[in-house]
Design an enzyme around this catalytic site. Structure first.
Site, short mmCIF file in Angstrom:
data_model
loop_
_atom_site.label_atom_id
_atom_site.label_comp_id
_atom_site.label_asym_id
_atom_site.label_seq_id
_atom_site.Cartn_x
_atom_site.Cartn_y
_atom_site.Cartn_z
N ASP A 50 13.91 64.75 -42.28
CA ASP A 50 14.47 65.85 -41.49
C ASP A 50 15.63 66.47 -42.28
O ASP A 50 16.49 65.76 -42.79
CB ASP A 50 14.97 65.33 -40.15
N ASN A 106 19.64 78.53 -40.91
CA ASN A 106 18.98 79.69 -40.30
C ASN A 106 19.99 80.63 -39.65
O ASN A 106 19.89 81.87 -39.78
CB ASN A 106 17.96 79.23 -39.26
N HIS A 126 16.38 83.59 -41.25
CA HIS A 126 15.15 82.79 -41.30
C HIS A 126 14.39 82.96 -42.62
O HIS A 126 13.65 82.05 -43.02
CB HIS A 126 14.25 83.14 -40.12
N ASP A 130 13.16 79.85 -44.66
CA ASP A 130 11.79 79.63 -45.13
C ASP A 130 11.77 79.29 -46.63
O ASP A 130 10.98 78.46 -47.08
CB ASP A 130 10.94 80.86 -44.88
N GLU A 163 11.89 71.78 -39.45
CA GLU A 163 12.43 71.14 -40.65
C GLU A 163 11.99 69.70 -40.78
O GLU A 163 12.60 68.91 -41.50
CB GLU A 163 13.97 71.20 -40.61
#
Length: 335
Positions: A194, A202, A207, A211, A237
């Site tokens: 994680d 973000n 975003h 990404d 994530e």
């Protein structure tokens, strides 16, 4: 063949179709995945049949890299890889090796054994079969891979999990294999990874940058693990790794190597990010939810105790930091 949705079944169907379409001339067909690079390219048998009615054989997905034979041990395979074209043995029994090519390069070989040279018509038929096979593989890739990272997706996890547990105690060897390389402590481990503070990435950078972080992390994961380790994006994530290792120390070392590489990597605009990782060995009669739940508890422990670390579920239970999930009767719903 077009109705199959399982890779192993598709591989098996290919070699059997090649034999049946040879009008009695083809006595063996072998589908080979080429793994590695340069002089260390090796041959992993995905499916092999030595007669139309014979049972199918293959190498285990978790086969130790060091006991796979080199491509250069087989001159015809080496020629096919280097030339990118089908090559033929000049003497009987005849062997034809056809490379399997994608835009990324040669990923495999089809080796066909015959008593006499294949005719141009037979080779054209084989080419047509391979074209269909490659198209079907492409469709499977589309359905089984995460659209962003191109790692395996969550819905393909259960099937791989049960194949891994079934193969844990299978001692089959690849062609040219040597049993002294097998380890009594070998097992399959599931790790959950994680990204720490990913919501902050973000929220701060947007975003699109988030990404990009996910894409770069997937690339780092590929560079840290072996060809047969299975890498998944479960969404957001969260990532999962299924890997076979000789011991818990080797499993932890592989995950620690990934953690260090992620921490050392300079992500564009974001800078440094870290990951928390929890892992657990697969137990007899495990279910995907049980194994995932144990690793997930180890991840939460890592996050609650400083983040940016690798935690073993079994070690945490042994130290008293966690209660055993089995003892608690805990059931984690994976989906």
């Amino acid at each position: 063949m077009s109705g199959l949705r399982d890779r192993e079944a598709l591989d098996a169907a290919l070699v059997r179709l090649v034999i049946s379409s040879g009008e009695g001339m083809v006595h063996s067909a072998c589908l080979i995945r080429v793994v590695g690079e340069g002089d260390d390219r090796r041959c992993l048998v995905l499916a092999r049949v030595d007669a139309a009615s014979a049972p199918l054989s293959r190498d285990l997905l978790w086969t130790d890299w060091t006991i796979l034979p080199h491509v250069h041990d087989f001159p015809l395979r080496q020629q096919a890889v280097e030339s990118g074209h089908a090559v033929h043995a000049a003497t009987s029994p005849r062997t034809t090796v056809v490379p399997l090519v994608t835009p990324q390069g040669i990923w495999g070989l089809l080796e066909i054994g015959t008593d006499q040279a294949l005719s141009a018509q037979a080779l054209e038929l084989v080419d047509g079969i391979l074209l269909t096979y490659n198209n079907l593989r492409g469709l499977l890739d589309y359905g089984e891979k995460d659209a962003l990272t191109e790692l395996l997706n969550r819905k393909s996890f259960d099937g791989a999990f049960f194949r891994a547990t079934a193969e844990q105690h299978d001692d089959s060897l690849p062609e040219g294999g040597d049993r002294r390389h097998l380890h009594s402590e070998a097992g399959v481990w599931l790790a959950v990874l994680d990204i720490d503070h990913f919501k902050h990435v973000n929220d701060t950078f947007g975003h699109l940058i988030g990404d990009e972080v996910l894409l770069l992390l997937a690339r780092l994961m590929r560079s840290c693990f072996r060809f047969h380790d299975q890498l998944y994006r479960f969404g957001g994530e969260e990532f999962v790794v299924l890997m076979r290792c000789d011991s818990v120390d080797h499993a932890e070392a592989a995950l620690e190597r990934l953690r260090e590489r992620v921490q050392a990597y300079a992500f564009p605009q974001v800078g440094t990010i870290t990951v928390s990782i929890g892992f657990s060995i697969l137990l007899p009669h495990d279910t995907p939810s049980d194994a995932f739940g144990r690793a997930d508890k180890a991840v939460y422990h890592a996050k609650e105790h400083g983040r940016n670390q690798v935690c073993s579920y079994q070690a945490l239970v042994a130290s008293g930091d966690l209660k055993d999930q089995v003892a608690e009767g805990m059931d984690v719903d994976l989906f």
